[in-house]
Design an enzyme around this catalytic site. Structure first.
Site, PDB file in Angstrom:
ATOM      1  N   ASP A 121       0.820  -1.223   0.000  1.00 37.24           N
ATOM      2  CA  ASP A 121       0.000   0.000   0.000  1.00 37.24           C
ATOM      3  C   ASP A 121       0.846   1.261   0.000  1.00 37.24           C
ATOM      4  OD1 ASP A 121      -2.348  -1.455   0.196  1.00 37.24           O
ATOM      5  OD2 ASP A 121      -2.264  -1.512   2.382  1.00 37.24           O
ATOM      6  N   TYR A 127       6.814  -9.508   7.779  1.00 36.57           N
ATOM      7  CA  TYR A 127       6.547  -8.077   7.934  1.00 36.57           C
ATOM      8  C   TYR A 127       6.881  -7.658   9.361  1.00 36.57           C
ATOM      9  CZ  TYR A 127       3.757  -7.676   3.603  1.00 36.57           C
ATOM     10  OH  TYR A 127       3.335  -7.639   2.293  1.00 36.57           O
TER      11      TYR A 127
END
Lengths: 245, 245
Positions: free
Chosen positions: A53, A111
């Site tokens: 994103d 992540y």
């Protein structure tokens, strides 16, 4: 057939609208393709491992690209880095088999999500953390990660707008640490649904605030209802740390 | 007599001409005094623990200041932080004895010096590291720190222009590590001469380049001649990490 290349890069997501090329927005893919095309004097296209994103950072992003050139990989990297905009760097370029695919060959992704809980906001961590100024019960938050481990349907932890057709994902590792007023969540899985890491981080934060209890998490997962989970934590705290092949 | 305060702050040195107020330059002291004066509606003066050169960063800088106010220390900190320029944050304000002096009460200081030896330049570490692009023999560099330990006359590791009248200093700790292509030198001592940390870092780098040998360091110290030591490493890699009282 041209030579396939595995390209590893890092970028500060603050000033880019994510990886994937789109109209009326500056994206990492566009900048990287442009830089390679200039140095190689031919149109170069990249296939990235993940869309990421707008605002999300990457420490080891991987793309692959087919092209032929006489320029050595290391010299090519130096040339590309010299013209890439501030905040994007190619870390390595390696020849690889034509079968290698940045997305489909990936076995797992790791992540990290970081929250700055200091009263002042760490000068050196900004803009790579989410600054959160309200009190958090870290002890209660630490009971959360275990509930995400294993194979689950993570529909409750997915925003609308994703392209996934299956919703089961396996989480291999999930942990939380607190050092120098920075909370770091590390999560490794075989794949992630749209906004899944940010909703998991937001849910753990909701537990830290007392809006949810850690023992509610299994039921939230089973419900498959997005509205039962916590907020979607903002992109600035998220970093794609590693992709394992 | 007014109340004395111990003020701990952090700053990104990139955009400031060091701590100490001077004409025609933006300094941290000036910005911090201005912010306190605005919030407290009275002139406020600070005494800092160290001058720190232009471009040098601080993770835990300490100053002290005498003033009286009805505003609680934590509210004062939030107010000051709201108007300080980007890159400076007050981390804490504590009441302290009138005898406390940020410089004279300090028992020791710890500095870190970081060198980015990656081929590409870490996006997330910039501008807090010195980027060095030539090959270094890290194994040879690791033999250096031991030679600086203990009490020595460090005249060979001092730039002209300092205000010191004695040149003996004691180094309690000195170590070197390499992680993710970042070399970190950590050094703790009872005090440091002008540019001493940067000249020690530059000397270790000269050893890494092969211009000096690690076993030359004792003789360089004994010589008391600046020209025998290595270069003065640039300020951007240096951070005042902690001041111990």
């Amino acid at each position: 057939m041209s030579q396939n290349h595995k390209i590893t890069l890092m970028y500060n997501g603050s000033t880019f609208s994510g990886w994937q090329i789109q109209k009326n927005a500056v994206t990492v893919q566009e900048e990287v393709e442009k830089a390679f095309s200039v140095i190689l004097r031919q149109p170069v296209e990249m296939v990235g491992a993940s869309r990421t994103d707008a605002g999300v950072h990457a420490y080891n992003y991987v793309a692959h690209s087919f092209f032929d050139t006489d320029i050595e990989n290391e010299r090519l990297m130096l040339g590309v880095n010299a013209i890439l905009p501030e905040g994007i760097k190619v870390k390595s370029i390696e020849d690889c088999d034509e079968e290698f695919h940045s997305r489909y060959s990936a076995k797992s992704k790791t992540y990290i999500y970081r929250i700055d809980v200091s009263k002042y906001g760490d000068v050196f961590k900004k803009p790579y953390v989410w600054r959160f100024r309200y009190p958090l019960d870290f002890e209660e938050m630490q009971k959360c990660p275990q509930h995400f481990l294993g194979k689950h349907d993570f529909s409750a932890f997915m925003s609308k707008g994703g392209q996934a057709k299956t919703f089961e994902r396996t989480i291999y590792e999930c942990s939380l640490s607190l050092e120098n007023d920075i909370i770091t969540m590390t999560i490794k899985g075989d794949g992630f649904l749209y906004n899944m890491v940010r909703i998991i981080a937001g849910t753990i934060l909701s537990v830290g605030r007392g809006y949810l209890k850690s023992e509610d998490i299994p039921d939230i997962i089973l419900s498959k209802e997005r509205k039962k989970a916590g907020i979607t934590a903002p992109p600035e705290g998220l970093m794609l740390y590693e992709i394992e092949y």
